[in-house]
Design an enzyme around this catalytic site. Structure first.
Site, PDB file in Angstrom:
ATOM      1  CG  MET A   1      39.765  29.400  49.553  1.00  0.00           C
ATOM      2  SD  MET A   1      38.626  28.716  50.424  1.00  0.00           S
ATOM      3  CE  MET A   1      39.319  27.868  51.696  1.00  0.00           C
ATOM      4  CG  ASP A 342      39.824  29.354  40.265  1.00  0.00           C
ATOM      5  OD1 ASP A 342      39.903  29.707  38.993  1.00  0.00           O
ATOM      6  OD2 ASP A 342      40.548  28.942  40.963  1.00  0.00           O
ATOM      7  CD  GLU A 343      42.057  30.563  44.316  1.00  0.00           C
ATOM      8  OE1 GLU A 343      42.127  29.919  45.609  1.00  0.00           O
ATOM      9  OE2 GLU A 343      42.687  30.531  43.353  1.00  0.00           O
ATOM     10  CB  ALA A 344      37.625  36.413  40.018  1.00  0.00           C
TER      11      ALA A 344
END
Length: 538
Positions: A1, A342-344
């Protein structure tokens, strides 16, 4: 995000204009401790006016005056002498006094290591007519005590030319130690590359406020910033660009070691981050075999997130991770290794869990302990691992509960809520730099929350501390970093250091305002938030 749809690119000319405006706005601000009138005695800074707020303050007695006869007295340890030399380097240019660092004499400024209830980073400061004594059990405590001493002197002490003084330290005693052991600042050198000197400048700035971790985000879609001998194209090719298409850059191992050395001299531990399995386009572009289809994508200079992933099913992926972790661990003396996570979005949940099951033992094999972004709690965090929470107030209850459950099961948390202490968030809609996906974050919002009671269902004992990340999609130079970090960074530092009972916005905003002349003396450009009663301008 962390995404944004449009990239706001600030030109060097804009940066210079912004810096000039900031210097103009700071010009004429009063200097703490300056004489009220010619010949009048200066009032020393009260002991309770520093940031972070000390744990205990007992004012009283006569102030100490630093003069040309003052000595900096240290015990026989090399560690105390190093801190003493650092203090002398701060004080000599502005006072014009010789301030010899010696083991002899009486009075003056004394730095001593001694057993006591100080912990690893606490200290005691005693000030009176005959001198100032800083006592700590460990060198880090002495160093933090020196930062307090700096703030007890007039702001002009930070200047690099001789100033008139007088140099008074208020009388009394401070007893101080941190609330949390993890008090960090993260610098993203991947979206835009920052030189060794620029990183050192930021190190000096965060050390002012007793932070003890420098988290370096060394890899992302837009750039790979650390040399890896066994995979040389990572830096040579993957590090050759940045957001907006600039030349990028990378650190040699010698560069990285110099950053680590300099941070250690300011009692900061470097925490390297290699983000994976997502945020890996720079690596995927450098080596086709890391892609499931064997085809290398082009280098990326935009600001979208979530589109890249290492190939979880290929064994070469784990050879790659093993080599990178091994080589970086060899030149990182600290305990921690950040594996991102994160954000995978391009990695299935099943593959994400498999990846973390393979990667966390590799970190342990090379003597480091895992820290990852809080999505790591969607897998099974290794024993002793930390999860860094970067969610928002509006983050789903299910995601918060996943983190809370991991905390209840023994995973420690470092709190970095994006709508509180992401330093790259715009202050308001008119802020010329930064992003706004987490909302606008003014100074009061960044300060006015309690890490120990922030996440529902998380035992306070699970909170290891705080960290203020500074992402650099729109930030290109030191002036940009300073404008976004100041004045919010000191508030994050206070949340990490000071007892919860000391947190009071009305008091804090007064203490924060008094920092402005010090930043001006140090050449730090900052945002003059309307929420803070900054010193009057001439």
């Amino acid at each position: 995000m962390r995404r944004q749809r449009r990239h706001h690119r600030t030109t060097p000319r804009t940066a210079r204009l912004l810096g000039s405006l900031l210097l103009v706005t700071a010009a004429g601000a009063f200097t703490l401790g300056a004489s009220a009138a010619p010949g009048a005695a200066a009032a020393p800074v009260p002991l309770d006016r520093v940031i972070p707020a000390p744990a205990s303050v007992d004012p009283g007695g006569s102030p100490y005056r630093i003069t040309e006869d003052t000595r900096i007295r240290v015990d026989g340890s090399r560690e105390a002498r190093r801190v003493g030399e650092y203090l002398a380097e701060v004080l000599r240019p502005s006072t014009g006094h010789p301030l010899p660092v010696t083991e002899d004499g009486r009075g003056g400024i004394r730095l001593r290591l001694a057993d006591g209830p100080y912990g690893a980073e606490g200290y005691r400061l005693d000030s009176g007519r005959s001198g100032v004594t800083l006592t700590a059990a460990k060198p880090a405590g002495l160093f933090h005590g020196v930062q307090t001493l700096r703030q007890l002197l007039p702001a002009a002490v930070e200047k690099d030319t001789v100033q008139p003084g007088p140099w008074l330290v208020a009388g009394g005693t401070i007893e101080d130690s941190p609330r949390y052991g993890w008090r960090g600042a993260m610098l993203d050198v991947s979206r835009h590359f920052f030189s060794v000197d620029e990183v050192k400048r930021y190190i000096d700035q965060i050390a002012l406020y007793k932070l003890n971790k420098l988290h370096l985000h060394l890899s992302d879609d837009q750039g790979w910033r650390i040399a890896v001998d066994s995979w040389p194209r990572l830096a040579a090719y993957g590090g050759s660009t940045e957001v907006g298409g600039g030349p990028g850059g990378h650190y040699t191992k010698a560069d990285y070691k110099e950053i680590v050395r300099y941070a250690a001299s300011r009692h900061l531990e470097v925490v390297p981050e290699i983000d994976m399995p997502g945020h890996t386009n720079a690596a995927l572009a450098s080596y086709a075999d890391l892609n499931c289809d064997g085809v290398a994508p082009p280098l990326y200079t935009g600001t979208e997130v979530g589109f890249s992933s290492l190939c979880v099913g290929k064994e070469i992926t784990y050879d790659f991770v093993d080599d990178v972790v091994r080589e970086l661990a060899e030149i990182t003396p600290g305990r921690w290794f950040h594996i991102g996570g994160d954000e995978a979005h391009s990695t299935s949940h099943e593959d994400y869990v498999k990846f973390m099951e393979r990667v966390q033992p590799i970190v342990a094999e090379y003597g480091k302990t895992v820290i990852g972004w809080h999505q790591l709690t969607g897998a099974t965090p290794a024993k002793g691992a930390l999860a860094q929470y970067w969610g928002l107030d509006r983050t789903s209850d299910a995601e918060k509960e996943q983190v809370a459950e991991a905390a209840r099961n023994g995973t420690g948390l470092v709190l970095s809520p994006a709508d509180r202490i992401y330093l790259d968030m715009k202050y308001d809609k008119n802020t010329p730099l930064g992003l706004a996906w987490a909302g606008h974050v003014e100074v009061q919002r960044s300060y006015d929350w309690d890490p120990g009671a922030y996440l529902p269902g998380v035992p306070e004992s699970a909170v290891r501390g705080i960290e203020a990340p500074l992402w650099t999609e729109t930030l290109e130079n030191s002036g940009h970093l300073e404008y976004m970090a100041f004045p919010r960074l000191p508030g994050a530092a206070e949340l990490g250091w000071s007892p919860a009972a000391t947190h009071d916005w009305e008091d804090y905003r007064q203490r924060l305002a008094a920092q402005a002349p010090r930043w001006d003396a140090l050449g730090i450009g900052y945002y003059r938030s309307p929420q803070v009663p900054w010193p009057a301008q001439e």
